[in-house]
Scaffold this motif. Structure first.
Motif, mmCIF file in Angstrom:
data_model
loop_
_atom_site.group_PDB
_atom_site.id
_atom_site.type_symbol
_atom_site.label_atom_id
_atom_site.label_comp_id
_atom_site.label_asym_id
_atom_site.label_seq_id
_atom_site.Cartn_x
_atom_site.Cartn_y
_atom_site.Cartn_z
ATOM 1 N N TRP A 283 0.839 -1.202 0.000
ATOM 2 C CA TRP A 283 0.000 0.000 0.000
ATOM 3 C C TRP A 283 0.876 1.254 0.000
ATOM 4 O O TRP A 283 0.619 2.220 -0.713
ATOM 5 C CB TRP A 283 -0.919 -0.050 1.231
ATOM 6 N N LYS A 287 0.936 4.143 -2.812
ATOM 7 C CA LYS A 287 0.688 5.550 -2.432
ATOM 8 C C LYS A 287 1.918 6.426 -2.622
ATOM 9 O O LYS A 287 1.920 7.589 -2.228
ATOM 10 C CB LYS A 287 0.277 5.614 -0.948
ATOM 11 N N MET A 358 -8.533 0.313 0.481
ATOM 12 C CA MET A 358 -7.161 -0.233 0.569
ATOM 13 C C MET A 358 -7.104 -1.683 0.084
ATOM 14 O O MET A 358 -6.113 -2.132 -0.468
ATOM 15 C CB MET A 358 -6.747 -0.304 2.049
#
Ligand code: GLY
Length: 360
Positions: A283, A287, A358
């Motif tokens: 993640w 990001k 997510m």
């Protein structure tokens, strides 16, 4: 080889020693006797440890209580059992409880010691890698309820911790790797810990994998020492997890949800933490918190120890429901610790709908 580390809880002006050594069990017994001179003792021992090691220690029958192994044993019933046994054998305020076993025995005995007569001395003798590098140090004690892990507990520092790596010889590969899950966690947070030297744990674990997996004694002593130097540095600054200590929960938000949804039967704690770390690394890369090269080095490090990302899917709504009950969650947000640079993490708080996103 023997290393002594000092924990200094600044707020309370209290300190205690952690001994890491490969000395004989005979020597360990002498150290325990010395540390508990003139005290009545109650040893809470895991069944497996009792069967494997009782012959080396010969404790008298009236100073021991044996508990079955497994996270499901960290419950209220066993907590009461310890309290009743302590009362039966006549432990007073000046006496001591000693946990001899893994994290379950350590957590529940610590909780009992912290509440028996409003708190008596407590010594930790961890026998698993996981307990040695994490739960035996730092003063978190707890028991679980069906709904949530570690939901009842206290912050209660032990009087001493004796880590003897000879106990690690009898761990099977899965148990050893479970401990490695927590060890690897420290590699990703080293830069946050504020330890006075650079330990290069990430590199140590990358280059030392073979020796570690062979349980080479000096390498294990050094590895445990590195991890605990980092943990102690964090705990000394923030005993009660007001802020900095939260970084020790890297990988744990998803880990606790996975353990709870599978009723602690499918994954070891360390395996669940590794799945949580893979998830957060991915993640963080998506990001753009971390570079591709750091993401790759990190997943390669986990892979070196034979770990893989979680492939099984669980209902996201159920995972989120569990995460909302986590101690770290606030009224409307779920807390995650996310990599934000090399060997560095930060805390983020997300709304449940953001968490759903997510999971993709
Ligand atoms: N196991 C995380 C902590 O001790 O804070």
């Amino acid at each position: 080889m023997r290393q002594t580390l000092k924990v200094q809880i600044s707020e309370k002006n209290r300190e205690y020693n952690i001994e890491i050594s490969d000395c004989s069990f005979e020597k360990l017994k002498q150290q325990i006797d010395e540390a508990t001179k003139n005290q009545k003792r109650l040893f809470v021992i895991s069944k497996k440890v009792y069967e494997l090691y009782y012959c080396y220690f010969n404790f008298s029958e009236d100073e021991i209580l044996i508990l079955k192994d497994g996270e499901r044993e960290k419950n209220f019933k066993n907590y009461l059992k310890i309290m009743k046994r302590a009362s039966e054998v006549g432990l007073t305020r000046g006496d001591v409880m000693i946990a001899l076993g893994g994290g379950v025995v350590g957590d529940i005995t610590g909780f009992a010691a912290s509440t028996y007569m409003r708190g008596i001395d407590f010594i930790q003798i961890p026998t698993t890698l996981l307990a040695a590098v994490d739960s035996s140090v730092g003063g978190k004690t707890a028991i679980d309820l069906d709904e949530a892990k570690n939901i009842m507990g206290t912050f209660y520092q032990p009087k001493a911790v004796f880590i003897n790596i000879n106990f690690l010889k009898s761990l099977d590969k899965r148990q050893f790797l479970s401990g490695m899950g927590e060890v690897l966690k420290y590699a990703f947070i080293e830069e946050n810990c504020g330890y006075k030297h650079s330990l290069f744990l990430f590199e140590f674990l990358t280059l030392g994998c073979e020796k570690i997996m062979q349980k080479e004694p000096l390498t294990l002593v050094r590895m445990i020492e590195y991890c605990l130097n980092l943990k102690i540095s964090v705990v000394n600054q923030d005993e009660k997890e007001g802020n900095l200590r939260k970084i020790l929960n890297f990988g744990h938000t998803l880990a606790h949800a996975l353990e709870t949804i599978t009723k602690y039967k499918k994954y070891t704690h360390g395996e669940a933490v590794v799945y949580g770390m893979y998830f957060m690394l991915k993640w963080a890369y998506e990001k753009q918190y971390i570079s591709y090269s750091y993401y790759r080095l990190s997943t390669e490090l986990l892979g070196k120890y034979g770990f893989k990302p979680l492939s099984r899917k669980y209902p996201v709504d159920k995972l989120i429901e569990i995460m909302k009950k986590d101690k770290k969650a606030t009224a409307d947000k779920i807390t995650f610790i996310v990599p934000c640079d090399k060997k560095k993490v930060k805390e983020i708080k997300l709304l449940p709908q953001e968490v759903e996103y997510m999971f993709g």
